[in-house]
Design an enzyme around this catalytic site. Structure first.
Site, short mmCIF file in Angstrom:
data_model
loop_
_atom_site.label_atom_id
_atom_site.label_comp_id
_atom_site.label_asym_id
_atom_site.label_seq_id
_atom_site.Cartn_x
_atom_site.Cartn_y
_atom_site.Cartn_z
N ASP A 31 0.80 -1.23 0.00
CA ASP A 31 0.00 0.00 0.00
C ASP A 31 0.83 1.28 0.00
O ASP A 31 0.33 2.35 0.33
CB ASP A 31 -0.96 0.03 1.20
CG ASP A 31 -2.07 -1.01 1.08
OD1 ASP A 31 -2.31 -1.48 -0.05
OD2 ASP A 31 -2.68 -1.35 2.10
N HIS A 89 23.07 -16.23 5.76
CA HIS A 89 22.56 -15.61 4.54
C HIS A 89 22.35 -14.11 4.71
O HIS A 89 21.98 -13.41 3.77
CB HIS A 89 21.25 -16.28 4.12
CG HIS A 89 20.81 -15.93 2.73
ND1 HIS A 89 19.81 -15.01 2.47
CD2 HIS A 89 21.23 -16.35 1.52
CE1 HIS A 89 19.64 -14.91 1.17
NE2 HIS A 89 20.48 -15.69 0.57
N LYS A 131 22.90 -10.14 4.94
CA LYS A 131 23.73 -9.20 4.17
C LYS A 131 23.62 -7.84 4.86
O LYS A 131 22.66 -7.11 4.66
CB LYS A 131 23.24 -9.10 2.74
CG LYS A 131 23.11 -10.46 2.02
CD LYS A 131 21.72 -10.60 1.50
CE LYS A 131 21.43 -11.91 0.81
NZ LYS A 131 22.43 -12.72 0.28
N ASP A 162 31.01 2.09 11.89
CA ASP A 162 30.91 3.10 12.94
C ASP A 162 29.46 3.21 13.40
O ASP A 162 28.92 2.27 13.96
CB ASP A 162 31.50 4.43 12.47
CG ASP A 162 33.03 4.42 12.49
OD1 ASP A 162 33.61 3.45 13.01
OD2 ASP A 162 33.63 5.37 11.97
#
Length: 299
Positions: free
Chosen positions: A62, A222, A224, A229
């Site tokens: 939406d 898996h 990513k 910092d």
């Protein structure tokens, strides 16, 4: 959702799903009211654009809520089936105008182009970004490089595959040389043995430069993400050449509370990981690694 009058549109990568999603699965989805498009359908022809895959993970609802990260839609991501042990992944929910940007990313592929306006406001700040080669590629590689080159305290990375470009490898080396804490967690149980060998072949020379590598022991890593910092980068990008240069990818940058949560998650996973160690390699294995490194940009 269809009963509520909502449109259901699904983009599926043609290569990634070529031998996993069956024809009856498509028919079932269409019977439920979903419209489906295949991104670069696998064909038995020499077709250069097949090298550009849609690796993004976007669920936009939406124009108000969006989800991204490393999650595909499959049983192992919910650990319903776990052939590789516990499946570790990272994702994030995004709301407001930032969610509309992810909807725009989806529609830009669905409609072969999309223009939109958005406002810059909200309680929490974030910066969505994407790559869509060949016209627009390399943003993430440049953003990662800039963040790592400027890091003073930490660079903490989750990645299932590690095969950085020379630019990213140099940034990591320089960060470690400056005294930043550079740690990278890769899988202990691989899903692709050749990719695992390539990851280790790329990692071992960097250990001598002060970069610490770990293997996530409960199963397959898996996720990513990168904490650099006080900023967290979360998205669909692997830390390899294909994600940075060839695939359609997306991500988002956070600071503040989300970054603190990402850093806490990193240390929690690190406690379940062991340092990457390798003994003396046999001659056949060294030759195998030499060959796969030649083809690394395509893997």
């Amino acid at each position: 959702a269809k009963r509520n009058g909502a449109e259901i549109k699904i983009i599926i990568d043609g290569i990634g799903s070529a031998f996993k999603t069956r024809r009856k699965d498509y028919k079932k989805l269409k019977a439920l009211g979903a419209e489906i498009k295949i991104f670069h359908r696998l064909v038995p022809l020499v077709y250069p654009r097949l090298n550009n895959r849609d690796h993004r993970k976007i669920a936009a609802i939406d124009g108000k809520t969006a989800f991204t990260g490393g999650f595909n839609i499959a049983d192992e991501y919910a650990n319903i089936k776990s052939p590789l042990g516990y499946w570790k992944d990272t994702g994030v929910a995004i709301y407001g105008d930032a969610a509309r940007i992810f909807e725009g990313m989806f529609l830009s592929v669905w409609n072969c182009g999309h223009k939109m306006k958005y406002k810059s406001n909200g309680k929490y700040r974030c910066l969505p970004f994407y790559d869509s080669p060949p016209q627009r590629a390399g943003f993430c590689e440049n953003a990662y490089s800039a963040a790592i080159f400027s890091a003073k305290e930490r660079v903490h990375i989750f990645t299932p595959y590690f095969c950085p470009s020379e630019k990213l490898a140099s940034a990591l080396e320089f960060a470690a040389l400056r005294g930043a804490d550079v740690r990278i967690v890769i899988p202990h149980i691989p899903d692709k043995k050749y990719a695992f060998e390539l990851s280790k072949a790329s990692a071992i020379p960097l250990i001598a430069k002060g970069i610490k590598f770990y293997e996530y022991t409960p199963g397959f890593m898996h996720a990513k993400s990168m904490v650099c910092d006080n900023r967290a980068f979360i998205g669909s990008y692997n830390f390899d050449f294909r994600s940075m240069r060839l695939n359609y990818e997306c991500g988002v940058i956070f600071d503040g509370e989300i970054c603190r949560q990402a850093e806490s998650d990193f240390w929690e996973c690190l406690r379940l990981s062991v340092p990457l160690r390798e003994g003396k390699l046999s001659l056949p294995r060294r030759f195998y690694r030499f060959i796969i490194k030649l083809f690394a940009p395509l893997m």
